[in-house]
Every structure is written in structure tokens, then in C-alpha cells.
Enzyme design. Structure first.
Site, PDB file in Angstrom:
ATOM      1  N   ASP A 174       0.819  -1.215   0.000  1.00  0.00           N
ATOM      2  CA  ASP A 174       0.000   0.000   0.000  1.00  0.00           C
ATOM      3  C   ASP A 174       0.854   1.266   0.000  1.00  0.00           C
ATOM      4  OD1 ASP A 174      -1.945  -1.915   0.432  1.00  0.00           O
ATOM      5  OD2 ASP A 174      -2.820  -0.921   2.181  1.00  0.00           O
ATOM      6  N   ASP A 175       0.216   2.341  -0.414  1.00  0.00           N
ATOM      7  CA  ASP A 175       0.651   3.734  -0.236  1.00  0.00           C
ATOM      8  C   ASP A 175       1.627   4.248  -1.290  1.00  0.00           C
ATOM      9  OD1 ASP A 175      -0.920   3.542   1.994  1.00  0.00           O
ATOM     10  OD2 ASP A 175       0.645   3.992   3.450  1.00  0.00           O
ATOM     11  N   HIS A 197      -6.281   2.685  -3.762  1.00  0.00           N
ATOM     12  CA  HIS A 197      -6.088   3.022  -2.346  1.00  0.00           C
ATOM     13  C   HIS A 197      -6.504   4.475  -2.105  1.00  0.00           C
ATOM     14  CE1 HIS A 197      -4.683   2.044   1.608  1.00  0.00           C
ATOM     15  NE2 HIS A 197      -3.618   2.814   1.599  1.00  0.00           N
ATOM     16  N   TYR A 230      -6.237   2.569   6.296  1.00  0.00           N
ATOM     17  CA  TYR A 230      -6.415   2.163   7.699  1.00  0.00           C
ATOM     18  C   TYR A 230      -7.445   1.046   7.854  1.00  0.00           C
ATOM     19  CZ  TYR A 230      -4.674   6.935   7.541  1.00  0.00           C
ATOM     20  OH  TYR A 230      -3.981   8.074   7.188  1.00  0.00           O
ATOM     21  N   HIS A 278       3.822  -2.153   3.153  1.00  0.00           N
ATOM     22  CA  HIS A 278       3.866  -0.807   2.565  1.00  0.00           C
ATOM     23  C   HIS A 278       5.181  -0.620   1.814  1.00  0.00           C
ATOM     24  CE1 HIS A 278       0.954  -0.578   5.856  1.00  0.00           C
ATOM     25  NE2 HIS A 278       0.346   0.345   5.133  1.00  0.00           N
TER      26      HIS A 278
END
Ligand SMILES: [Zn+2]
Length: 227
Positions: free
Chosen positions: A28-29, A79, A120, A174
Site C-alpha cells: 500500500d501507499d 487506495h 487504515y 507498505h
């Protein structure tokens, strides 16, 4: 951007029930300008596939990294655009966050994500149904969380990622954190030692291969009308 044809009825999941020895690594991210290419190098060395839940703002800055992901057989998921806490937002704002990233990914690689990873993990069941009904996007959370964002150290991250690595597991990490990238070789060694294979989310679900040539669209344009 074409509408996706409904190919499944999965509203949300945190793991997949399967006896096939496969797990999904999800990052993610990103994309991150240096860490993500480094991760792609490692995945290529192991011939492992992953799913990248990109933030729209970052995807827009690094389109060449998205193109590389797709060229190398990875999947791109949504995302959101700015990484908000979606559970605090109304439907219109939620859909706008998601639509913007769908459009950016489509513009860069000619395919749209089929799953959302809520920032989250904060996305109510009501919102999950709202998203599925309005956009046919499934919400994918995870079954393994190494809490790598707390930066507990490379070996701790690797051990935590491996602890829950069983058939059907969805492993969260991540790709913006250097120590996470350095943990990945040990994770991939451990996955192989357990007789498991790292696949994309769509592969784990036995959905059509994700990518510009693998999906059928409603109202397909020339660009997307393969198959
Ligand atoms: Zn995130």
C-alpha cells in the site's frame, strides 16, 4: 473510462478460502520513486507477483512505475486519491476519492482496478455495499498485518509477514518503507519454503487476469475490447 462488467459477487474479503498453496502480497501507499522499483527488482528475481494499492496522488507522479508494474505481471488496486479515513466521509466524497484514482490508473495503464484497499482498513459494511453496488469494486483488507509502518526492523517485519502465510492469506505491507523492502527477500524465501506461491489478488480469487488485455468491459472502447 469504461464500466466494469460484473464478474463476481464478492463485496469484501480479508482472505480467500482455497486449498491451493497461494498467498497474496499486497503493498500500500506507493508508488515510491526508489523503494517501489527496488521491490519490483526483487519480485522479478523471485518471479513473484504482487498487488499494489496505489494512492492516486502518487500514481500520478510516477506513471512509469505503474506501467512497469503491469508489464511485469503485477496488479494495481485502488487506495483512494488522498488517503483519507473513508468511514468519516459521505458517499459522494468516498466515490470521488475512488473515481479519481480509477481514472488515473486507467489513463496510465489502460486498465481499471477491480478492488479497493481502504486506508487504515476503515470502511463500514454499509460503505462496502455502497461501493460494490455503485462501482462493482470489492473491498480487500488483509489477514496478516506486520505493522511495518511502525518500523520494528527488517527481521521482525519478515517474521510477522510469514507467520500468517497460509493458503488464501492476504498479507499487508507498505512499499514506501525501506526496511519493508529489505524484508521481502526473506519473506519470499519463507513463502517458497512453505510450498506457497505469491500471486495477485485477482489470481488468488481465480478472477480473470488483471491487466489491459485481460478484462472485459461494458461499452468497451477499442483500447479495451480485447477478448
Ligand atoms: Zn495506506
Amino acid at each position: 473510462m469504461p464500466a466494469l462488467q460484473r464478474t463476481h459477487e464478492v463485496v469484501s474479503l480479508n482472505a480467500v478460502e482455497t486449498s491451493r498453496p497461494r498467498v497474496a502480497l499486497t503493498f500500500d501507499d506507493g508508488p515510491h520513486p526508489t523503494n517501489t522499483p527496488m521491490l519490483l527488482d526483487i519480485l522479478a528475481r523471485y518471479n513473484a507477483k504482487a498487488t499494489f494499492y496505489v494512492i492516486g496522488q502518487n500514481a500520478r507522479r510516477y506513471p512509469e512505475i505503474l506501467r512497469r508494474m503491469v508489464a511485469e505481471g503485477h496488479e494495481i488496486g485502488n487506495h483512494t486519491y488522498t488517503h483519507p479515513v473513508l468511514s468519516r466521509l459521505g458517499n459522494g466524497t468516498v466515490l470521488n476519492e475512488i473515481d479519481r484514482t480509477q481514472q488515473i490508473v486507467w489513463d496510465i495503464v489502460g486498465a481499471v482496478p477491480v478492488t479497493l484497499r481502504p486506508p487504515y482498513g476503515s470502511f463500514s459494511p454499509r460503505q462496502q455495499h455502497m461501493l460494490f453496488d455503485n462501482r462493482n469494486l470489492s473491498t480487500v483488507v488483509w489477514s496478516v498485518d506486520p505493522e511495518d509502518w511502525r518500523r520494528p526492523g527488517v527481521s521482525v517485519v519478515a517474521n510477522r509477514m510469514l507467520r500468517g502465510a497460509r493458503p488464501g492469506a492476504v498479507i499487508l505491507a507498505h512499499d514506501i518503507h525501506g526496511p519493508t523492502i529489505r524484508a521481502v527477500p526473506a519473506v519470499l524465501d519463507g513463502i517458497a519454503a512453505r510450498g506457497l506461491e505469491a500471486v495477485t489478488i485477482s489470481e488468488l480469487l481465480a478472477w480473470p487476469h488483471w491487466g489491459p488485455r485481460g478484462l472485459r468491459y461494458v461499452g468497451a472502447t477499442a483500447r479495451a475490447s480485447h477478448g
